[in-house]
Design a protein around this motif. Sequence first.
Motif, PDB file in Angstrom:
ATOM      1  N   GLY A   9      80.848 -57.231  66.592  1.00  0.00           N
ATOM      2  CA  GLY A   9      79.627 -58.021  66.397  1.00  0.00           C
ATOM      3  C   GLY A   9      78.349 -57.208  66.510  1.00  0.00           C
ATOM      4  N   LEU A  10      78.431 -55.892  66.354  1.00  0.00           N
ATOM      5  CA  LEU A  10      77.259 -55.044  66.575  1.00  0.00           C
ATOM      6  C   LEU A  10      76.628 -54.486  65.308  1.00  0.00           C
ATOM      7  CD1 LEU A  10      78.698 -53.014  69.599  1.00  0.00           C
ATOM      8  CD2 LEU A  10      76.879 -54.725  69.707  1.00  0.00           C
ATOM      9  N   CYS A  11      77.309 -54.596  64.153  1.00  0.00           N
ATOM     10  CA  CYS A  11      76.768 -53.898  62.978  1.00  0.00           C
ATOM     11  C   CYS A  11      76.503 -54.797  61.776  1.00  0.00           C
ATOM     12  CB  CYS A  11      77.705 -52.764  62.554  1.00  0.00           C
ATOM     13  SG  CYS A  11      79.186 -53.308  61.683  1.00  0.00           S
ATOM     14  N   GLY A  12      77.146 -55.951  61.727  1.00  0.00           N
ATOM     15  CA  GLY A  12      76.877 -56.882  60.634  1.00  0.00           C
ATOM     16  C   GLY A  12      77.559 -56.563  59.314  1.00  0.00           C
ATOM     17  N   ALA A  13      78.339 -55.488  59.244  1.00  0.00           N
ATOM     18  CA  ALA A  13      78.994 -55.131  57.976  1.00  0.00           C
ATOM     19  C   ALA A  13      79.948 -56.226  57.509  1.00  0.00           C
ATOM     20  CB  ALA A  13      79.760 -53.813  58.126  1.00  0.00           C
ATOM     21  N   ARG A  42      79.525 -63.256  61.888  1.00  0.00           N
ATOM     22  CA  ARG A  42      80.259 -61.986  61.880  1.00  0.00           C
ATOM     23  C   ARG A  42      81.747 -62.311  61.794  1.00  0.00           C
ATOM     24  NH1 ARG A  42      75.463 -60.500  60.827  1.00  0.00           N
ATOM     25  NH2 ARG A  42      74.067 -60.087  62.554  1.00  0.00           N
ATOM     26  N   LYS A  86      83.177 -55.920  54.888  1.00  0.00           N
ATOM     27  CA  LYS A  86      83.513 -54.615  55.457  1.00  0.00           C
ATOM     28  C   LYS A  86      83.719 -54.623  56.967  1.00  0.00           C
ATOM     29  CE  LYS A  86      83.348 -52.159  51.639  1.00  0.00           C
ATOM     30  NZ  LYS A  86      84.032 -53.020  50.652  1.00  0.00           N
ATOM     31  N   PHE A  87      84.556 -53.716  57.415  1.00  0.00           N
ATOM     32  CA  PHE A  87      84.773 -53.449  58.832  1.00  0.00           C
ATOM     33  C   PHE A  87      83.875 -52.298  59.249  1.00  0.00           C
ATOM     34  CE2 PHE A  87      87.548 -50.737  61.753  1.00  0.00           C
ATOM     35  CZ  PHE A  87      87.164 -51.397  62.909  1.00  0.00           C
ATOM     36  N   GLY A  88      83.016 -52.558  60.248  1.00  0.00           N
ATOM     37  CA  GLY A  88      82.160 -51.477  60.715  1.00  0.00           C
ATOM     38  C   GLY A  88      82.361 -51.172  62.188  1.00  0.00           C
ATOM     39  N   CYS A  89      82.382 -52.234  63.016  1.00  0.00           N
ATOM     40  CA  CYS A  89      82.445 -51.995  64.462  1.00  0.00           C
ATOM     41  C   CYS A  89      83.479 -52.872  65.151  1.00  0.00           C
ATOM     42  CB  CYS A  89      81.076 -52.246  65.085  1.00  0.00           C
ATOM     43  SG  CYS A  89      80.583 -53.986  65.039  1.00  0.00           S
ATOM     44  N   GLY A  90      83.808 -54.010  64.551  1.00  0.00           N
ATOM     45  CA  GLY A  90      84.777 -54.921  65.164  1.00  0.00           C
ATOM     46  C   GLY A  90      84.269 -55.571  66.439  1.00  0.00           C
ATOM     47  N   CYS A 143      84.253 -60.484  61.959  1.00  0.00           N
ATOM     48  CA  CYS A 143      85.132 -59.764  62.898  1.00  0.00           C
ATOM     49  C   CYS A 143      85.219 -60.491  64.228  1.00  0.00           C
ATOM     50  CB  CYS A 143      84.650 -58.324  63.106  1.00  0.00           C
ATOM     51  SG  CYS A 143      83.147 -58.170  64.110  1.00  0.00           S
TER      52      CYS A 143
HETATM   53  S1  FES Z   1      82.376 -55.280  61.923  1.00  0.00           S
HETATM   54 FE1  FES Z   1      80.480 -54.873  62.898  1.00  0.00          FE
HETATM   55  S2  FES Z   1      79.748 -56.870  63.321  1.00  0.00           S
HETATM   56 FE2  FES Z   1      81.718 -57.213  62.520  1.00  0.00          FE
END
Ligand code: FES
Lengths: 158, 730
Positions: A42-46, A57, A36-40, A59
Amino acid sequence: MAITLTVNRKHYAVSVDPEKPLLWILREDLRLPGTKFGCGAGLCGACTVLLDGQAVRSCQTPLSAVGAAKVTTIEDIRSVPAGKHVVEAWIDLDVPQCGYCQAGQIMSATWLLGQTPDPQDADIDAAMSGNICRCSTYLRIRKAIKQAAAATQADKAA
Amino acid sequence: MNAADAISRRSFLSASLLAGAALAFHVRLALAAENGAPVGTLTAFVRINPDNSVVIGAKNPEIGQGVKTMLPMLIAEELDVDWEQVRIEQTLADDKIYGPQSAGGSRATPVNWLPMRQAGAAARAMLVSAAATQWGVKPDALITSGGMVRHAASGRSASYASLAPAAAAVPPPAFETVPLKPDSAFRIIGTPRRGVDTPAIVRGAPLFGIDTDLPNMVYAALETCPVFQGVIKSHDDAAALAVKGVIAVVPINSGIVPKGQKDALAIVADSWWTAQKARALLKVEWDLAAQRHFSTAGYEKAAVSSLSGAPQSDILRKGDVAAGLAGAVKTVSARYDYPFLAHATLEPQNCTGLFDQDRLTLWAPSQAPTGGRKQVADMLGIAPESLIIHLTRIGGGFGRRLMSDYMVQVAQIARALPGRPVKMIYSRADDIRHDFYRPAGWHGLTAGLDKDGAIVALKDHFVTFGAPDAPVRAAEMEATEFPAQIVPNIHFGASWLQTNLSTGWLRAPTSNAMAFVFQSFLDEVALAAGVDLPTLILRTLGEDRLLPQVGRAPQFNTGRARKVIEEARRFAAWDGKRPDRWTGIGRGFGFYFSHAGYFAEVVDATVSKSGQIKVDKVWVVGDIGSHVINPLNAEHQAQGSVIDGLAQAIIGQKIDQVDGAVVQENFDGFPLMRIDSAPPEVAVRFVTSPYPPTGIGEPALPPVIPALANAIYAATGQRLRSLPLRTAAV
Ligand code: FES
Ligand code: FES
């Protein structure tokens, strides 16, 4: 020029900009949308995947940095011994709420069990604090990791 | 009951509506075909397969609140099938067939508790009636269970599947007349059930809006005006269009600026990553002159000066507050405030659209598809009925997706590229900087106590945002705010500042802020009265009774409030003692009534010497009515709500504005709770009461924030009156 990539034990040849992040190659080019894409950023780990068993990560990982490393995503996480138990514990405890973060959580948890077969709370905090769950399923994530750890240990003992 | 009437009128009896129901299911028929063609479609919600498995339609948007499991549980219960026989399918968005379909206000449970049971019972009645005709017996001689109809006297039995073709031809009974099971016969309602999508989620299956994948699909990124309500003066897209893979640049209107104006450019490409990269090459001149002066610093200054004057407008005037305060033995005054907040759903806003031969199809992660349909039709100038809206699973709602901007945006992009499916995705910065924020607020409060420590007068001047003489969305305050209905002398007034930001409902809207303000302030009042907060509240509540109805707000039952407060005291072994010194360890209490749910919570917290706050444990006691339909999910929702509330308090969440634009862009500036800051334990207990069940997605959130603030006071003597909470070193 096509670049070869090994994802979930399959080989792919992709012709894209080598700077394109692995996340978007998985989602757009290989049609593996579980990551999944969450933050692009490196901050959310999705977007967490395993690269030769190491949680990264995706992204923040351009195609050019993948090289010959083997990529494992949520779609094939059951092929990793600890991954299978992690997924089963996740189902058993009904960890997900919206579910969006859970692929990333499962990847990080699987990596943790590979490193630390019997993780304590501090180990879980350290390994999992890069994975945000906006629905705050953290109580069950912690419990499920411990349950999966016990199941993985039992496998080894058998 | 209106909703029931509406559904029975709409989805039954009429051949054309049954055709509509069939249409609704046909889209996903490929999925359901594992057992061959269905043998019977009974009502818009139930389809029986040849192997006696049952497909139940889930009509409401699933945002993680568990409704896709819960509503079908109600149908399955009355249909009398085993849960293991059931497979759930999300229906299309079409309220003409399915009745109200929204995920907001914790309303799905109260609105659907009867209609969904009636839908299941009606389908069961059709099966029973088919069996009775076949066997020449009376329907009431038949019993059902596990998807079978049985006739005890003759020993005959038949599966639902064998009866379904005949049952489908039986005229459906009217919803209101169909008998429902007594509570004692429930075998699904009240039992723990895992989320129906859990196995697919952990498999990485494409469930979410952002996972929508269609042949020939293209991707769009948005360059939206960084300043709300700013518009495009001119733009140059030549460099962006020259990027390999970029297909088009489409100026659009996001729905917050006047029609005819454009405030965003959609970059469409063969990859979202390419579109997002090309975005940097756009040259846009924005018209933002009228918005530049809006800033957080400006709001704070204006609010403070406004607080020292009289309110601009009255919310409630009751008795004589001036006389009440003048006659009080003690008065307590304090100012409280809280910031704008973003929703930050983990799945960024997105939507997929296909415009083909004057028909628009959307794949929408929307909490409010009915509203979205209207807004899209209005923006495009097409008939609302010409839209087909698929509901996807949603990676977090929290109220953000009650707004329909992403639907309106993708509709315009899709129309510019007829025949091509377009998936539009916000970057994280877009998502945080183009939200509909929980509005900030400032409160100036004064309470007066009589010689017995009872509250005799209460005054609040609430400064928030309005345009220009009514509050903006989610900045309202109810005249029923506790204890306004009980205390004899009240003056609640409001003053409104101007903002260019869009505002919206954030999980437990208004309550998430009001609980912090009022329950923290009441803890101060309790201290002045020489008692603990639960004692003050119980004393104020008085005897058990229903307080008068005001407007459309749910009525407050003082007896239900009393019960959860007393139960929370027992559950947490609350002794009510005020600390005699500051040890850094403290315990706080909070109670709140919202979304028809009563919640009392206790927080144990530790504040380190450096001022670091750690939540050690939370106890939650809730009353959400006569049944906790899915106890497993209810516990998860309460725990998630509590931790969500703590996130608003302890990790520094706030949205700031400089020069008209939002400052925060990602999870570094706008942090979300992480596992290492979450409490290790949230213990949940429900008490039941003889009232219809209500939802659990929201009401557990509000009281935890003041319970924490009150715990910090007990630990350190620091009364924190501003969110996010900031402790000084102790
Ligand atoms: S999308 Fe959040 S860390 Fe990669
Ligand atoms: S389950 Fe919703 S973000 Fe984790």
